[in-house]
Write an enzyme that holds these catalytic residues in place. Structure first.
Site, short mmCIF file in Angstrom:
data_model
loop_
_atom_site.label_atom_id
_atom_site.label_comp_id
_atom_site.label_asym_id
_atom_site.label_seq_id
_atom_site.Cartn_x
_atom_site.Cartn_y
_atom_site.Cartn_z
N ARG A 190 -13.86 9.49 14.11
CA ARG A 190 -12.68 10.28 13.75
C ARG A 190 -13.08 11.72 13.47
O ARG A 190 -14.09 11.98 12.83
CB ARG A 190 -12.02 9.70 12.50
CG ARG A 190 -10.90 10.57 11.98
CD ARG A 190 -10.18 9.93 10.81
NE ARG A 190 -10.97 9.91 9.58
CZ ARG A 190 -11.14 10.95 8.77
NH1 ARG A 190 -10.64 12.12 9.06
NH2 ARG A 190 -11.85 10.82 7.66
N LEU A 196 -5.49 12.11 7.46
CA LEU A 196 -4.26 12.42 6.73
C LEU A 196 -3.13 12.57 7.74
O LEU A 196 -2.01 12.08 7.55
CB LEU A 196 -4.44 13.71 5.93
CG LEU A 196 -5.60 13.70 4.92
CD1 LEU A 196 -5.70 15.05 4.21
CD2 LEU A 196 -5.41 12.60 3.89
N GLU A 222 -5.25 4.12 7.66
CA GLU A 222 -6.64 3.75 7.93
C GLU A 222 -6.76 2.25 8.21
O GLU A 222 -7.73 1.80 8.83
CB GLU A 222 -7.53 4.17 6.76
CG GLU A 222 -9.02 4.12 7.10
CD GLU A 222 -9.92 4.69 6.01
OE1 GLU A 222 -9.46 5.51 5.20
OE2 GLU A 222 -11.11 4.30 5.99
N GLY A 240 0.84 -1.19 0.00
CA GLY A 240 0.00 0.00 0.00
C GLY A 240 0.87 1.24 0.00
O GLY A 240 1.76 1.39 0.84
N SER A 271 -16.75 18.05 1.04
CA SER A 271 -15.88 18.20 2.20
C SER A 271 -16.52 18.87 3.40
O SER A 271 -17.30 19.81 3.28
CB SER A 271 -14.66 19.02 1.80
OG SER A 271 -13.95 19.41 2.95
N ARG A 303 -18.88 14.66 13.13
CA ARG A 303 -19.56 13.95 12.04
C ARG A 303 -20.67 13.02 12.48
O ARG A 303 -21.76 13.03 11.92
CB ARG A 303 -18.53 13.14 11.26
CG ARG A 303 -17.61 14.04 10.53
CD ARG A 303 -16.54 13.30 9.82
NE ARG A 303 -15.76 14.28 9.06
CZ ARG A 303 -14.68 13.98 8.37
NH1 ARG A 303 -14.24 12.75 8.32
NH2 ARG A 303 -14.05 14.92 7.71
N HIS A 359 -17.98 6.45 4.96
CA HIS A 359 -16.86 7.27 4.54
C HIS A 359 -15.51 6.77 5.05
O HIS A 359 -14.51 6.80 4.34
CB HIS A 359 -17.11 8.69 5.05
CG HIS A 359 -15.98 9.64 4.82
ND1 HIS A 359 -15.55 9.97 3.56
CD2 HIS A 359 -15.20 10.33 5.67
CE1 HIS A 359 -14.54 10.84 3.66
NE2 HIS A 359 -14.30 11.06 4.93
C1 LIG Z 1 -13.54 11.49 -0.38
C2 LIG Z 1 -12.69 11.47 0.84
C3 LIG Z 1 -12.22 12.66 1.38
C4 LIG Z 1 -11.41 12.65 2.52
N1 LIG Z 1 -10.98 13.84 3.01
C5 LIG Z 1 -10.17 13.83 4.10
C6 LIG Z 1 -9.65 15.05 4.62
O1 LIG Z 1 -9.93 16.13 4.11
N2 LIG Z 1 -8.83 14.99 5.68
C7 LIG Z 1 -8.48 13.80 6.27
O2 LIG Z 1 -7.70 13.82 7.22
N3 LIG Z 1 -8.94 12.64 5.78
C8 LIG Z 1 -9.78 12.62 4.72
N4 LIG Z 1 -10.25 11.43 4.24
C9 LIG Z 1 -9.76 10.18 4.80
C10 LIG Z 1 -8.36 9.89 4.27
O3 LIG Z 1 -8.26 10.30 2.94
C11 LIG Z 1 -8.00 8.41 4.33
O4 LIG Z 1 -8.32 7.86 5.54
C12 LIG Z 1 -6.49 8.24 4.13
O5 LIG Z 1 -6.05 8.94 3.01
C13 LIG Z 1 -6.11 6.79 4.03
O6 LIG Z 1 -4.73 6.71 3.71
P1 LIG Z 1 -4.00 5.31 3.71
O7 LIG Z 1 -2.60 5.60 3.32
O8 LIG Z 1 -4.23 4.63 5.00
O9 LIG Z 1 -4.74 4.43 2.61
P2 LIG Z 1 -5.02 4.67 1.04
O10 LIG Z 1 -4.70 6.02 0.59
O11 LIG Z 1 -6.39 4.15 0.80
O12 LIG Z 1 -3.99 3.73 0.33
C14 LIG Z 1 -4.15 2.34 0.30
C15 LIG Z 1 -3.03 1.78 -0.52
O13 LIG Z 1 -3.04 0.37 -0.39
C16 LIG Z 1 -3.00 -0.24 -1.67
N5 LIG Z 1 -3.68 -1.52 -1.50
C17 LIG Z 1 -4.89 -1.78 -0.98
N6 LIG Z 1 -5.13 -3.10 -0.96
C18 LIG Z 1 -4.03 -3.69 -1.45
C19 LIG Z 1 -3.66 -5.05 -1.69
N7 LIG Z 1 -4.45 -6.08 -1.38
N8 LIG Z 1 -2.44 -5.29 -2.25
C20 LIG Z 1 -1.59 -4.26 -2.58
N9 LIG Z 1 -1.91 -2.98 -2.36
C21 LIG Z 1 -3.10 -2.71 -1.81
C22 LIG Z 1 -3.63 0.75 -2.61
O14 LIG Z 1 -3.18 0.54 -3.93
C23 LIG Z 1 -3.10 2.05 -2.02
O15 LIG Z 1 -1.81 2.28 -2.49
C24 LIG Z 1 -11.08 11.43 3.12
C25 LIG Z 1 -11.54 10.25 2.58
C26 LIG Z 1 -12.38 10.26 1.47
C27 LIG Z 1 -12.95 8.99 0.99
#
Ligand SMILES: Cc1cc2nc3c(=O)[nH]c(=O)nc-3n(C[C@H](O)[C@H](O)[C@H](O)COP(=O)(O)OP(=O)(O)OC[C@H]3O[C@@H](n4cnc5c(N)ncnc54)[C@H](O)[C@@H]3O)c2cc1C
Ligand code: FES
Lengths: 638, 262
Positions: A436, A442, A426, A41, A285, A331, A402
């Protein structure tokens, strides 16, 4: 010894992280090169971890399902990222961010982790600015801030309505620099299908090359999962289409406990469902609630155009019910209030399942230019999707799944119950308790990747004896064979129903019985229904094409198969937790005015589930939560 | 939002893999809600194909919010279709008329080999970023974020360049299949900020060289890229890149090896 040792360091809350880093084992620079770490990821959490580990000299192998790491779902985050910088001189501090996060999470998070998060938050902003993230600025050249729900200070940093995109580009470019320098080997379009455990330790992964269809094995000394959240269990959510629980779930089946699966966040401001063929829901947002006012008509069934409803006949219900936080109530609270209004028959739109988010007052006060500067891209997106112009009439919004606070259980080091398996972003359950706060995901992902893992993984590698292994080890072969046989099983069913039809069916069950409101009867019903859907899935799903080249239906099928198991666990967890807290609202447990009623005597714990085998009830382990710094109190935003 | 239903005929490029020659196939998309997005319309067509036992039309997509840059193909000769500043995932069916016949094909460029149907391999763009599209700063080295003030106008300008989503529409729209708009947006973003100054020249030289090495064509500033860009990345970026490259090339100094006297 219970497996749930949270390993919280001793000392005062302010000194824990510093002391822990000081007492951690170190790996000397020459030895770092001999250690490899797999990072699955490459969203914010994974890319920042891979970059930082690469900079330290570890050999990193990074994987993502996307074509490019920059497409990870983090890219979609809109509103902003919190940090306790107190640049606004409005009384913010590390302690206040810590307090707000604990309270926002309805006292169901671990104090020590949350304090560390608040502590490193300021470094994140420094780091991102150094990498060239073009955050919004004031005319004097300093960084600008906005407010988010659940806080009375202005501590959110942002880049227009595209904060996630800009932060991800920062983390991604840092990682690509390590690719350039040869410290990170990046493999894209790879889906992890299994975790390989050797002698009780996480030592590798089995992945499917999504283009060639080949099953591949990779070994390392430690594995990081940063694979995001599982809101797509609901089918319709604000998450991107490929977001899945598969990586975390497969690790769960190999022994990593899954914590608080029922803690899901329903975001109050999303564009409402328009029809049967809808594939996802779009978030508007939370930052919009800085300048938008939420209302419904005072009387039921008022079908007038919103602009024709006079002030005196509008109910600005968040301002009415929560005078001190108003439209910036957190929220879970804001979502529930929207549901109540629609349940009362005062919802708007053709379906009656929507409320207004109105900018008319702000446009009058600040001018359209100012509003457009702050939210231009969001207004444009709303217009594109709905065909309505939010400068001219209020937006219509409704809550949607969400974010998932639940995830793989981790200790203070972000290590799961499988030694050597670390979980970030996440995908873990760590910092947000039962709800949250906006702009904190982020922050957490980057805190985990930039500042926590580089230290705790060093401690693990420095203090653990690891045999040299290669992918010729039986455990790798066994895991690859299992992955292959699951694929042939799926391909062999050749039934009559599409993958999506099952996913939608599961999503409906989850939304109905394990969504914004839950009760015993409904959850029991869901627990009867889900195994039936799962059984039909395994007998009647249809996947065309074959498995030895790109096959998008097969990819979806594997993910839905895991959601069909996770959904059941979520309902089980929701049933077991006989209280309401944050996003988990059990209708039987509420105050006279419809607020969540916690039961601290019996449920002040993390519920961590251990896999027991297919179709068997998982066993529950509890991590008691103690609050030494923040008093357990009823959350009030009134 | 009240949607109505329309019927369309789609001529879709089907290609099994990079070595297959590929051809158009015709499909009916019936009862499409005008509230649906273009990709949701394709979802419906695909559900029908799968139900019949045929393979669905493969296309890349993920966020469906116009920000991840995964989606992208050509509709009636236009990258991302007829609506300006809009990715196909944000293109809604209310922009089409009942009975229309639409031709849908992948982004075509030597540097973007077709993987399957509408899905292409755009990893060449990642390799351009890998060649210096970053600021070299290790975690933990940063000074306080407000220690360096950045004029708002510069920050805003940098942000406008940084909004590029790497979808590749600029390449697909260009008759020479040039990646100049993409590359210049990144060079601009970083050269407009004080943090980007140290590596400014080296970055321009390396990224331009990487772009050429990937087999993208040269830019003749026809502006087709700007017109097709869903994020309104401006041609000004290309002039800026040319200037950066020129200055860097003229003032180029021989590279010193790390190490030193110790
Ligand atoms: C529309 C939206 C708006 C948001 N706005 C905000 C905001 O303004 N502020 C805030 O703090 N948070 C916000 N959030 C929440 C936040 O964006 C996410 O919780 C956060 O970005 C998750 O980051 P992450 O690195 O944990 O996972 P992700 O960014 O989801 O990355 C997951 C990674 O894992 C990889 N992956 C998944 N499964 C596998 C697998 N089986 N094998 C190999 N790779 C895999 C994917 O390719 C990706 O690279 C928002 C969420 C959404 C949906
Ligand atoms: S699917 Fe993400 S930009 Fe279109």
């Amino acid at each position: 010894m219970s497996k749930l040792d949270s390993k919280i360091p001793s000392g005062s809350i302010e000194s824990k992280w510093q002391n822990h880093k000081f007492s951690s084992k170190l790996v000397n620079p020459a030895n770092k090169r001999k250690h490899s770490v797999i990072v699955v990821g490459t969203g914010l959490a994974g890319a920042s971890a891979a970059a930082s580990l690469g900079e330290l000299g570890y050999k990193v192998k990074a994987f993502c399902v996307h074509e490019s790491p920059r497409r990870a779902h983090s890219v979609a985050a809109q509103g902003g990222i919190n940090a306790a910088k107190n640049y606004q001189n409005d009384g913010d501090s590390v302690y206040r961010l810590f307090y707000d996060t604990i309270k926002g999470g309805d006292f169901r998070a671990r104090e020590a982790n949350v304090f560390r998060l608040a502590e490193v938050s300021a470094n994140i902003i420094d780091q991102m600015v150094a990498q060239g993230v073009p955050f919004a600025r004031e005319y004097g050249g300093t960084l600008a801030n906005r407010s988010f729900g659940g806080a009375q200070v202005s501590r959110t940093f942002y880049a227009r309505g595209q904060t996630g995109q800009q932060l991800l580009l920062g983390a991604y470019s840092g990682m690509m620099r390590q690719v350039d320098l040869g410290n990170v080997e990046l493999r894209t379009r790879r889906e992890m299908l299994d975790l390989v455990v050797v002698d009780g330790k996480a030592r590798g992964v089995t992945v499917r090359n999504l283009v060639s269809g080949e099953i591949e094995s990779y070994e390392a000394d430690a594995v990081v999962l940063a694979t995001g959240g599982y809101s797509n269990v609901f089918f319709l959510s604000t998450n991107a289409m490929a977001c899945a629980v598969t990586a975390a779930w497969k690790a769960h089946k190999r022994g990593a406990y899954f914590a608080n699966p029922c803690y899901t966040q329903i975001h109050p401001t999303c564009i409402p469902v328009h029809g049967e063929n809808q594939s996802k829901l779009t978030l508007m947002s939370e930052s919009l609630r800085n300048d938008g006012r939420v209302w419904v008509p005072k009387v039921q069934g008022d079908k007038r155009h919103p602009n024709e409803i006079p002030e005196s006949e509008r109910d600005y219900y968040l301002e009415r019910v929560y005078p001190s936080f108003g439209n910036l109530a957190p929220r879970d609270v804001a979502s529930r209030q929207a549901k109540y209004r629609c349940d009362e028959g005062r919802g708007v739109s053709e379906t009656g399942r929507a409320v207004y988010l109105d900018f008319a007052d702000s446009i009058k006060r600040l001018g359209q230019d100012k509003i457009s500067e702050r939210y231009g891209n969001l207004f444009q997106m709303y217009d594109k999707i709905t065909g309505d112009d939010p400068y001219k009439m209020p937006m219509m919004i409704y809550p949607a799944p969400h974010y998932t606070m639940g995830g793989l259980w981790v200790d203070y080091n972000l290590e799961s119950t499988i030694p050597g398996l670390f979980v970030a972003g996440e995908a873990n359950f760590s910092d947000h308790g039962a709800n949250r706060l906006g702009a904190s995901a982020l922050m957490q992902g980057l805190a985990d990747g930039y500042f926590v893992l580089p230290s705790t993984i060093g401690n693990y590698l420095g203090g653990t004896k690891l045999e040299k292994i290669s992918t010729t080890h039986d455990a790798f072969k066994f895991s690859a064979d299992e992955a292959k046989s699951e694929i042939s099983k799926l391909m062999g069913i050749k039934g009559n129903r599409t993958v999506d039809s099952f996913h939608k069916e599961l999503g409906n069950i989850m939304w109905e019985y394990c969504g914004m409101g839950r009760n015993k009867e409904g959850l029991k019903k869901a627990l009867e229904l889900i195994p039936k859907v799962r059984e039909e899935f395994w007998n009647n799903v249809r996947i065309p094409g074959d498995a030895n080249y790109i096959n998008t239906e097969l990819e979806k099928a594997g993910r839905v198969a895991d959601f069909l198991e996770l959904g059941e666990l979520m309902c089980q967890d929701a049933l077991e937790r006989e209280e309401s807290c944050g996003g988990h609202f059990r209708e039987e447990h509420q105050t006279a005015d419809g607020e969540a009623l916690r039961d601290d005597k019996n449920f002040c714990h993390v519920a961590a589930w251990e896999w027991a085998g297919t179709n068997k009830k998982q066993s529950l382990h509890k991590e008691e939560l103690t609050f030494e710094n923040v008093h357990l109190a009823t959350r009030s935003y009134k | 939002m009240a949607g109505k239903m329309i019927n369309l005929i789609l001529k879709v490029w089907r290609q099994k893999g990079p070595t297959d020659t590929g051809s158009f196939a015709e499909y009916k998309a019936n009862n499409v809600s005008t509230d649906a997005s273009f990709l949701e319309m394709l979802d419906v067509v695909n559900e029908e194909l799968v139900t019949k036992g045929d393979e669905p039309i493969a296309f890349d997509h993920d966020c469906r919010e116009g920000i991840c840059g995964a989606c992208g193909f050509v509709i009636d000769g236009e990258a991302h279709g007829p609506l300006k500043s809009t990715t196909v995932c944000q293109l809604h069916m209310r922009n089409f008329k009942d009975g229309e016949v639409l031709t849908i094909e992948p982004f075509r460029s030597k540097a973007f080999p077709v993987i399957k149907d509408l899905m292409v391999n755009r990893s060449a763009l990642d390799r351009i970023i890998t060649a210096g599209g970053y600021i070299s700063t290790n975690t933990g080295n940063a000074v306080d974020a407000n220690a360096n003030l950045v004029p708002k106008a510069d920050a805003d300008e940098a942000m406008s360049s940084a909004t590029c989503i790497q979808c590749g529409a600029c390449v697909a729209a260009c008759k020479n299949a040039s990646a100049a708009l993409f590359t210049s947006a990144k060079i601009s973003h970083l050269s407009l900020l004080p943090q980007g100054q140290v590596e400014r020249k080296d970055r321009a030289l390396r990224m331009v060289a990487a772009m050429d090495a990937e087999g993208f064509g040269s830019c003749t500033t026809t502006g087709a890229c700007e017109a097709a860009c869903p994020k309104d990345i401006s041609l000004v970026n290309i002039s800026r890149m040319n200037r950066e490259f020129l200055v860097a090339n003229v003032t180029k100094q021989p590279k010193h090896q790390d190490g030193g006297a110790g």
